[in-house]
Scaffold this active site. Structure first.
Site, PDB file in Angstrom:
ATOM      1  N   ASN A   9      30.494  38.531  44.718  1.00  0.00           N
ATOM      2  CA  ASN A   9      30.932  39.799  45.028  1.00  0.00           C
ATOM      3  C   ASN A   9      30.328  40.397  46.336  1.00  0.00           C
ATOM      4  OD1 ASN A   9      32.597  42.081  44.735  1.00  0.00           O
ATOM      5  ND2 ASN A   9      32.470  41.064  42.499  1.00  0.00           N
ATOM      6  N   LYS A  21      29.790  35.988  37.756  1.00  0.00           N
ATOM      7  CA  LYS A  21      30.076  36.451  38.960  1.00  0.00           C
ATOM      8  C   LYS A  21      29.376  37.377  39.432  1.00  0.00           C
ATOM      9  CE  LYS A  21      33.782  37.498  42.397  1.00  0.00           C
ATOM     10  NZ  LYS A  21      34.284  38.181  43.357  1.00  0.00           N
ATOM     11  N   ASN A  61      32.083  49.079  42.321  1.00  0.00           N
ATOM     12  CA  ASN A  61      33.639  50.074  43.034  1.00  0.00           C
ATOM     13  C   ASN A  61      33.825  50.987  41.105  1.00  0.00           C
ATOM     14  OD1 ASN A  61      33.578  49.661  45.702  1.00  0.00           O
ATOM     15  ND2 ASN A  61      34.713  48.139  44.881  1.00  0.00           N
ATOM     16  N   THR A  62      33.141  50.128  40.418  1.00  0.00           N
ATOM     17  CA  THR A  62      32.394  51.255  39.162  1.00  0.00           C
ATOM     18  C   THR A  62      31.502  50.868  38.452  1.00  0.00           C
ATOM     19  OG1 THR A  62      34.595  49.292  38.252  1.00  0.00           O
ATOM     20  CG2 THR A  62      33.564  50.328  36.434  1.00  0.00           C
TER      21      THR A  62
HETATM   22  C1  LIG Z   1      40.994  44.591  47.728  1.00  0.00           C
HETATM   23  C2  LIG Z   1      39.762  43.850  47.448  1.00  0.00           C
HETATM   24  C3  LIG Z   1      39.601  43.667  45.775  1.00  0.00           C
HETATM   25  C4  LIG Z   1      38.976  42.485  45.605  1.00  0.00           C
HETATM   26  N1  LIG Z   1      38.957  42.790  44.358  1.00  0.00           N
HETATM   27  C5  LIG Z   1      38.374  41.962  43.157  1.00  0.00           C
HETATM   28  C6  LIG Z   1      38.228  42.062  41.581  1.00  0.00           C
HETATM   29  O1  LIG Z   1      38.907  42.952  41.310  1.00  0.00           O
HETATM   30  N2  LIG Z   1      37.245  40.872  40.767  1.00  0.00           N
HETATM   31  C7  LIG Z   1      36.567  40.205  41.689  1.00  0.00           C
HETATM   32  O2  LIG Z   1      35.656  39.747  41.028  1.00  0.00           O
HETATM   33  N3  LIG Z   1      35.984  40.348  42.890  1.00  0.00           N
HETATM   34  C8  LIG Z   1      36.876  41.744  43.843  1.00  0.00           C
HETATM   35  N4  LIG Z   1      37.226  41.379  44.986  1.00  0.00           N
HETATM   36  C9  LIG Z   1      35.593  40.019  45.846  1.00  0.00           C
HETATM   37  C10 LIG Z   1      36.114  39.252  46.262  1.00  0.00           C
HETATM   38  O3  LIG Z   1      36.806  38.193  44.405  1.00  0.00           O
HETATM   39  C11 LIG Z   1      35.183  37.897  46.353  1.00  0.00           C
HETATM   40  O4  LIG Z   1      34.261  37.928  45.867  1.00  0.00           O
HETATM   41  C12 LIG Z   1      34.777  39.093  48.107  1.00  0.00           C
HETATM   42  O5  LIG Z   1      36.098  39.277  48.811  1.00  0.00           O
HETATM   43  C13 LIG Z   1      34.000  37.950  48.878  1.00  0.00           C
HETATM   44  O6  LIG Z   1      34.963  36.366  49.112  1.00  0.00           O
HETATM   45  P1  LIG Z   1      35.799  36.256  50.817  1.00  0.00           P
HETATM   46  O7  LIG Z   1      35.287  36.940  51.586  1.00  0.00           O
HETATM   47  O8  LIG Z   1      36.501  35.183  50.460  1.00  0.00           O
HETATM   48  O9  LIG Z   1      37.162  38.050  50.833  1.00  0.00           O
HETATM   49  C14 LIG Z   1      38.214  41.692  46.529  1.00  0.00           C
HETATM   50  C15 LIG Z   1      37.400  41.756  46.890  1.00  0.00           C
HETATM   51  C16 LIG Z   1      39.110  42.749  47.804  1.00  0.00           C
HETATM   52  C17 LIG Z   1      38.410  42.437  49.655  1.00  0.00           C
END
Ligand SMILES: Cc1cc2nc3c(=O)[nH]c(=O)nc-3n(C[C@H](O)[C@H](O)[C@H](O)COP(=O)(O)O)c2cc1C
Length: 335
Positions: free
Chosen positions: A246, A217, A185-186
């Site tokens: 991610n 990451k 998203n960046t």
């Molecule tokens: C709303 C949202 C915001 C996120 N923001 C970040 C972030 O700022 N930095 C980051 O490294 N990962 C971010 N992630 C990714 C999560 O850390 C993770 O890698 C990803 O959601 C997969 O794990 P999950 O299936 O358990 O959610 C974000 C995920 C979500 C859903």
């Protein structure tokens, strides 16, 4: 059980509003030590300590980056059972992130799509908050990592400076740092995932990290060749570990909102990336497996694939705040 009753009410709210409510509630709990300890007892977490990258983790279940971007509630995450927390992603300057709406639920798949765009208070404010929490005795007894990224307006060619500035700001108050080169998203961020560039970023962050371990990451989309090359860069520059993965970029032509997909649809691809990383790196790297973990089976599968630790985010939304406590218990009993 209780969460099953609360969830339909939360799901009536827009996803980001529900998220903000969750953060405020966690902050309320985390700022009151007696309440924090009470909640911790309610969760009946079972700790099984593990040493990884020179740090002591009470249990292997961590909160993934992005949930608590601004370090609003570290103690609350401990009370819910987490064995470590990754705060952030923070950038040098505060920034508002992308226009709303930017967070969407996909309940039929227990998934979320987000395009937040690193909305955060900035590394210096987060450092101040963590310093205050430490002074007030509110810091939980678990490793706290901080994820760093670049500001939206910083050209990709100058990204290294942003990573260094953000890392330097938070290094003293963090137990580990993570370099986020994988948010979809960046604009341009993922182009930093090449061997040379990643090695440069790791060296820059290492120079200011005061010996704290550094994780990188990665995105789930990297193919085998790209992955191996980035891993070489991480190993050669002295990263302690990898966080995989991610979110998966979606929304180009699949009818989904544009953004990063997390939750159950990510589970298998994240597991297979972790397995590839372990095959390639052997024991040269610690691995944090992340993606679609929402019960003991998915947690164990990720550990079996080679992860030393696991993280989750989306599972909390669908299964409630005591999910980490439950997984810690079930993992301990399945040994
Ligand atoms: C709303 C949202 C915001 C996120 N923001 C970040 C972030 O700022 N930095 C980051 O490294 N990962 C971010 N992630 C990714 C999560 O850390 C993770 O890698 C990803 O959601 C997969 O794990 P999950 O299936 O358990 O959610 C974000 C995920 C979500 C859903």
């Amino acid at each position: 059980m209780i969460y099953r009753l609360i969830r339909p009410i939360l799901f009536c709210l827009d996803a980001e509003r529900a998220h903000n409510l969750a953060i405020s509630t966690a902050g309320f709990i985390g700022n009151r030590p007696r309440l924090t300890r009470f909640v911790r007892r309610l969760g009946r977490t079972v700790d099984r300590p593990k040493e990884v990258a020179g740090l002591h983790f009470p249990n292997v279940v961590g909160l993934a980056g992005g949930m608590d971007k601004n370090a609003a509630a570290p103690a609350a995450w401990w009370s819910f059972g987490f064995g470590f927390v990754e705060l952030g992603t923070v950038t040098p300057q505060p920034q508002p992130g992308n226009d709303k709406p930017r967070m969407f639920r996909e309940p039929k798949n227990d998934a979320i799509i987000n395009r937040m765009g690193f909305n955060n208070d900035g590394a210096f404010v987060v450092r101040a908050r963590l310093t205050t929490q430490q002074r007030l005795g509110l810091r939980p007894p678990i490793p706290l990592g901080v994820s760093v990224g670049k500001n939206k307006n910083t050209p990709v060619e100058e990204a290294a400076r942003d990573y260094r500035v953000a890392a330097e700001a938070v290094a003293k108050v963090a137990d580990f740092l993570s370099i986020n080169v994988s948010s979809p998203n960046t604009a341009g961020l993922r182009s930093l995932q090449s061997a040379g560039t990643v090695a440069h970023l790791v060296s820059e962050v290492r120079a200011v990290a005061g010996g704290k371990p550094i994780f990188v990451k990665l995105a789930p989309e990297l193919d085998a060749q790209e992955l191996e090359s980035v891993l070489e860069g991480c190993v050669s520059a002295g990263a302690a570990g990898i966080i995989a993965t991610n979110t998966l970029a979606v929304g180009q032509d699949d009818g989904r909102p544009q953004g990063g997909l997390s939750g159950r649809p990510l589970r298998e691809i994240a597991r297979s990336r972790v397995a590839s990383i372990r095959r390639f790196c052997g024991d040269r790297m610690a691995i944090i497996g992340c993606g679609g973990i929402d019960d003991v089976d998915s947690a164990q599968t990720m550990l079996d694939a080679g992860a030393d630790l696991i993280q989750l985010y989306t599972g909390l939304v669908y299964k409630g705040p005591f999910l980490p406590a439950r997984i810690s218990r079930d993992l301990a009993h399945s040994i």
